[in-house]
Structures are given as structure tokens and as C-alpha cells.
Write a protein that holds these residues in place. Structure first.
Motif, PDB file in Angstrom:
ATOM      1  N   GLY A 155      34.581   7.651  22.478  1.00  0.00           N
ATOM      2  CA  GLY A 155      36.102   7.009  22.492  1.00  0.00           C
ATOM      3  C   GLY A 155      36.984   7.878  21.709  1.00  0.00           C
ATOM      4  O   GLY A 155      38.409   7.776  21.735  1.00  0.00           O
ATOM      5  N   LEU A 156      36.456   8.785  20.934  1.00  0.00           N
ATOM      6  CA  LEU A 156      37.434   9.566  20.047  1.00  0.00           C
ATOM      7  C   LEU A 156      37.212  11.028  20.616  1.00  0.00           C
ATOM      8  O   LEU A 156      37.803  11.972  19.822  1.00  0.00           O
ATOM      9  CB  LEU A 156      37.126   9.618  18.569  1.00  0.00           C
ATOM     10  CG  LEU A 156      37.471   8.281  17.988  1.00  0.00           C
ATOM     11  CD1 LEU A 156      36.897   8.268  16.397  1.00  0.00           C
ATOM     12  CD2 LEU A 156      38.828   7.774  17.778  1.00  0.00           C
ATOM     13  N   HIS A 168      39.050  14.804  24.885  1.00  0.00           N
ATOM     14  CA  HIS A 168      38.296  14.146  25.761  1.00  0.00           C
ATOM     15  C   HIS A 168      37.990  14.971  26.892  1.00  0.00           C
ATOM     16  O   HIS A 168      38.647  16.252  26.972  1.00  0.00           O
ATOM     17  CB  HIS A 168      39.260  12.971  26.306  1.00  0.00           C
ATOM     18  CG  HIS A 168      39.386  11.952  25.531  1.00  0.00           C
ATOM     19  ND1 HIS A 168      38.399  11.236  24.931  1.00  0.00           N
ATOM     20  CD2 HIS A 168      40.555  11.579  24.674  1.00  0.00           C
ATOM     21  CE1 HIS A 168      39.086  10.337  23.911  1.00  0.00           C
ATOM     22  NE2 HIS A 168      40.285  10.697  24.135  1.00  0.00           N
ATOM     23  N   PHE A 169      37.004  15.033  27.612  1.00  0.00           N
ATOM     24  CA  PHE A 169      36.307  16.010  28.655  1.00  0.00           C
ATOM     25  C   PHE A 169      37.280  16.344  29.704  1.00  0.00           C
ATOM     26  O   PHE A 169      37.139  17.433  30.474  1.00  0.00           O
ATOM     27  CB  PHE A 169      34.950  15.709  29.050  1.00  0.00           C
ATOM     28  CG  PHE A 169      34.152  16.731  29.194  1.00  0.00           C
ATOM     29  CD1 PHE A 169      33.786  17.755  28.174  1.00  0.00           C
ATOM     30  CD2 PHE A 169      33.211  16.782  30.275  1.00  0.00           C
ATOM     31  CE1 PHE A 169      33.143  18.737  28.585  1.00  0.00           C
ATOM     32  CE2 PHE A 169      32.453  17.862  30.619  1.00  0.00           C
ATOM     33  CZ  PHE A 169      32.357  18.940  29.664  1.00  0.00           C
ATOM     34  N   ALA A 192      28.911   9.192  28.332  1.00  0.00           N
ATOM     35  CA  ALA A 192      30.170   8.572  28.321  1.00  0.00           C
ATOM     36  C   ALA A 192      30.142   7.006  27.788  1.00  0.00           C
ATOM     37  O   ALA A 192      29.655   6.068  28.427  1.00  0.00           O
ATOM     38  CB  ALA A 192      30.928   8.351  29.769  1.00  0.00           C
ATOM     39  N   GLY A 193      30.906   6.779  26.431  1.00  0.00           N
ATOM     40  CA  GLY A 193      30.878   5.493  26.197  1.00  0.00           C
ATOM     41  C   GLY A 193      29.620   4.978  25.654  1.00  0.00           C
ATOM     42  O   GLY A 193      28.550   5.684  25.415  1.00  0.00           O
ATOM     43  N   ASP A 194      29.291   3.394  25.628  1.00  0.00           N
ATOM     44  CA  ASP A 194      27.914   2.970  25.109  1.00  0.00           C
ATOM     45  C   ASP A 194      28.069   1.847  25.922  1.00  0.00           C
ATOM     46  O   ASP A 194      29.133   1.300  26.531  1.00  0.00           O
ATOM     47  CB  ASP A 194      28.056   2.677  23.689  1.00  0.00           C
ATOM     48  CG  ASP A 194      27.497   3.756  22.862  1.00  0.00           C
ATOM     49  OD1 ASP A 194      26.419   4.390  23.619  1.00  0.00           O
ATOM     50  OD2 ASP A 194      27.350   3.912  21.795  1.00  0.00           O
ATOM     51  N   GLU A 229      38.321   3.386  29.509  1.00  0.00           N
ATOM     52  CA  GLU A 229      39.203   4.319  29.318  1.00  0.00           C
ATOM     53  C   GLU A 229      38.305   5.701  29.276  1.00  0.00           C
ATOM     54  O   GLU A 229      38.677   6.693  29.555  1.00  0.00           O
ATOM     55  CB  GLU A 229      40.056   4.249  28.076  1.00  0.00           C
ATOM     56  CG  GLU A 229      41.089   3.216  28.176  1.00  0.00           C
ATOM     57  CD  GLU A 229      41.587   2.847  27.179  1.00  0.00           C
ATOM     58  OE1 GLU A 229      43.051   2.340  27.258  1.00  0.00           O
ATOM     59  OE2 GLU A 229      41.294   2.892  25.905  1.00  0.00           O
ATOM     60  N   VAL A 230      37.177   5.779  28.359  1.00  0.00           N
ATOM     61  CA  VAL A 230      36.287   6.813  28.394  1.00  0.00           C
ATOM     62  C   VAL A 230      35.560   7.127  29.644  1.00  0.00           C
ATOM     63  O   VAL A 230      35.877   8.242  29.841  1.00  0.00           O
ATOM     64  CB  VAL A 230      35.202   6.286  27.478  1.00  0.00           C
ATOM     65  CG1 VAL A 230      34.123   7.637  27.156  1.00  0.00           C
ATOM     66  CG2 VAL A 230      35.704   6.161  25.674  1.00  0.00           C
TER      67      VAL A 230
END
Length: 363
Positions: A155-156, A168-169, A192-194, A229-230
Motif C-alpha cells: 500500500g505504501l 509503486h511498481f 500485491a496487497g494482503d 488500488e495496489v
């Protein structure tokens, strides 16, 4: 003598009767039982199967350098042999000398270990970042790195960047590095994310509360992206770099929405997913999960992402191979639902366990 024998017989009979009597259980009030202490035991008398090794040869595409010394690596190598593992991909997240040290230690024990490297962020935020990172990437590839991983963003920004702020990637600062991975034939494993529960409120409605409480994502942090979003930033990077192979860790954390996950795989042919550390989550919905495996059997690779203990591997085989129902992990688990075997077919098991990884890596 007869009296003594009779006395002993009576004692044995009394002992047998007492052992058959119901146990005097301690009653725990629902007002005082804590959720973290709830540890149910199945009452269903159903067939049980406990595979001690995988049914077919396995390539574990997602593990880490859990063993920090030579003796630990040797013990892991024994467990690998016992479980019918052909190779284990170790995501070191290391670069430079540290990667070379890990590579030499693991390879000195067994060629079944395949080590992937991380990125060099020493020049992060300077004009030299790209140059330094690319040089180190080529150094690791020359040493023997077979891929890059595990990278990630919760997220960050890129989670393993050691400097703030991260990015972000899909940020242009990663473009040349991602392209170089494609040129060198190095797949990228990306987290990506959780799981969705980590983004939900920690209240009585959270379906995965126990796990969410440990890994909750604080959306109030400035700049924090939510799961959608992630995932979007990661998929944008996948789209921008069609000549690079990506493996999204943990089913891209979209196993709560198989329709969406399937649409993602339909859209991006250079993207695969690993099922690591999501067996407990997905076996809560065994029929839907099995259908997903059936439809996307050519795009899923096997991974563990957990400490390589014998019990961990055996639970993996039980979930994927058997049709056991309503059971619990022997050494605890982080959710409060029962587990169910998926009973995947032999053809699907062979692809997920082995063939898809061979296709990706060219082994």
C-alpha cells in the motif's frame, strides 16, 4: 491367592469402567471465552488421509531463506527429499555479497535449491539508482540467480525498499529494471496487497478476524492504497512490460473473488500466480476453489512461503490432494474455520506441482 486375583480383577474392571465414563469437561462461558483461545476439535467421523509426501514431483516456487546456517539448510534438504520436492525456489530478497553468501551456502548442500535475488536500493532517490540496481541485478544473474523476488507492495510502495518514500511498481523508475529482468530471463515474483480481511474493520463482522488482527492494514496512513488500488498499480506494470514474466504471489490476494482473479489472468498472458500461504484461505470454499483450479490449471504454480517443517508440507498435500472434510491443522491455524480438501485431479496436480514451473523457467 484367589482373593488377591479377584481384587486385582475388580480393580481392572473399575479402571476400565472409569476410562469409558464421560470426561468431566470444564464449562467455559461464551462471555469469558476469548476468540484467540477458541480451538475446536472436529466431531465428524469421516475418512481421513494424511499423505506423508506429495503424490507427484513438486517444484516449490515460493519459499525464503528460513535456514540461516549450514546445519539448518542440511535439515531442510532432508525434508525436501522426504516430500518428493524436486526444487525449492528461495526468495532471498538479497543482493550483492549477501546474495552470493546465501547462494554458496544453499548450493553447497543441494542443487535442489534455486535462489532468487532482490533489488539494490542503496542509491534510491538519486540519479544513480537505475544504474546501480541494474549493475547489481546483472551481478546476481551471473552468480546464478534464476529470478527476482519476492518484491511487493502492501500500500505504501515497494515493500522491501529500505528508504522512504518508496514508489509503486508501475513507477517509471522501475521500467529499465523490469525490462532487464525480461532480457535476462528472470521472472519477477511480486506480492500485491494482503487478503481482503486485512482491509476490513476489525469488528464482529470481519470473517477473518484472527488473521486480520495480526496483519491489519491501516488505511488512515497518508498515501496508503487499498487492495484494489495496489493490485491496479501492479497490473499496470505487468501491462507495460509484456516481455517480462510475472508471478503474483498468494493468488494476487484475490481469492475472495475468483471471477475477478480469472479476468485478470485472461487479460495478462505474461502473468502467473502462485498459491503460497493461501491454502487455509482457499480451502474454506473447496468447490469454488476447485473449479478455479480446473479452469486456470495452466497458470497456477505451487508455493509454500512457510517455515519448512514436515507438518507444514503434509498439510499442503492433504488440502490439495484429498477430499477430507471439516478438519483442523494439527499445529494451529490463524483462522477460526474448518479446513477442507480440494481433491484436485492428477492432471491438475502435475501441472500445479511441476509442469507450469518448468514452462516458466525452461528447466
Amino acid at each position: 491367592m484367589k482373593t488377591l486375583f479377584s481384587s486385582l480383577s475388580l480393580c481392572a474392571f473399575a479402571l476400565a469402567i472409569s476410562s469409558c465414563a464421560p470426561k468431566q469437561a470444564t464449562t467455559v462461558s461464551p462471555e469469558t471465552l476469548l476468540l484467540k483461545d477458541y480451538a475446536p476439535e472436529t466431531i465428524f467421523k469421516l475418512p481421513e488421509h494424511h499423505p506423508t509426501q506429495a503424490k507427484f514431483s513438486v517444484i516449490d516456487m515460493h519459499s525464503h531463506a528460513y535456514k540461516k546456517d549450514l546445519e539448518g539448510v542440511k535439515e531442510w534438504a532432508k525434508i525436501i527429499e522426504e516430500n518428493n520436492l524436486q526444487r525449492v525456489v528461495v526468495h532471498t530478497m538479497a543482493h550483492g555479497e549477501r546474495f552470493e553468501e546465501l547462494y554458496d551456502m544453499y548450493k553447497s548442500v543441494s542443487d535442489k535449491f534455486e535462489l532468487w535475488c532482490g533489488l539494490n536500493y542503496e542509491a534510491w532517490g538519486t540519479p544513480d539508482f537505475e544504474k546501480v540496481a541494474l549493475a547489481d541485478l546483472e551481478r546476481c544473474a551471473a552468480k546464478g540467480a534464476k529470478g527476482v523476488g519476492e518484491l511487493g507492495d502492501k500500500g505504501l510502495g515497494e515493500s522491501f525498499c529500505t528508504h522512504e518514500p518508496s514508489a509503486h511498481f508501475n513507477d517509471p523508475c522501475f521500467d529499465a529494471i523490469i525490462d532487464k529482468c525480461g532480457e535476462l530471463g528472470l521472472p519477477i515474483n511480486f506480492h500485491a496487497g494482503d487478503p481482503i480481511w486485512m482491509y476490513e474493520p476489525l469488528d464482529e463482522h470481519n470473517d477473518g478476524y484472527l488473521n486480520a488482527a495480526n496483519w491489519a492494514i491501516d488505511l488512515s496512513v497518508p498515501g496508503m492504497l487499498n487492495l484494489d488500488e495496489v493490485v491496479a498499480t501492479f497490473l499496470d506494470a505487468v501491462k507495460k512490460h509484456p516481455n517480462t514474466t510475472f508471478i503474483a504471489a498468494h493468488l494476487i490476494n484475490l481469492s475472495h473473488d475468483y471471477e475477478r482473479l480469472g479476468a485478470v489472468l485472461d487479460t495478462y498472458p505474461n502473468l502467473y500466480i502462485d498459491n503460497s500461504a493461501r491454502h487455509l484461505e482457499t480451502c474454506a470454499t473447496p468447490r469454488a476453489t476447485k473449479k478455479f483450479y480446473e479452469k486456470y490449471q495452466d497458470r497456477i504454480v505451487f508455493g509454500t512461503d512457510n517455515d519448512p517443517e514436515r507438518s507444514m508440507y503434509r498439510l499442503e498435500w492433504r488440502i490439495l490432494e484429498t477430499e477430507d472434510e471439516h478438519f483442523y491443522a494439527e499445529d494451529g491455524y490463524s483462522y477460526h474455520w474448518p479446513l477442507h480438501g480440494l481433491g484436485l485431479s492428477d492432471d491438475i496436480l502435475k501441472k500445479v506441482y511441476h509442469d507450469n514451473a518448468v514452462k516458466i523457467m525452461g528447466w
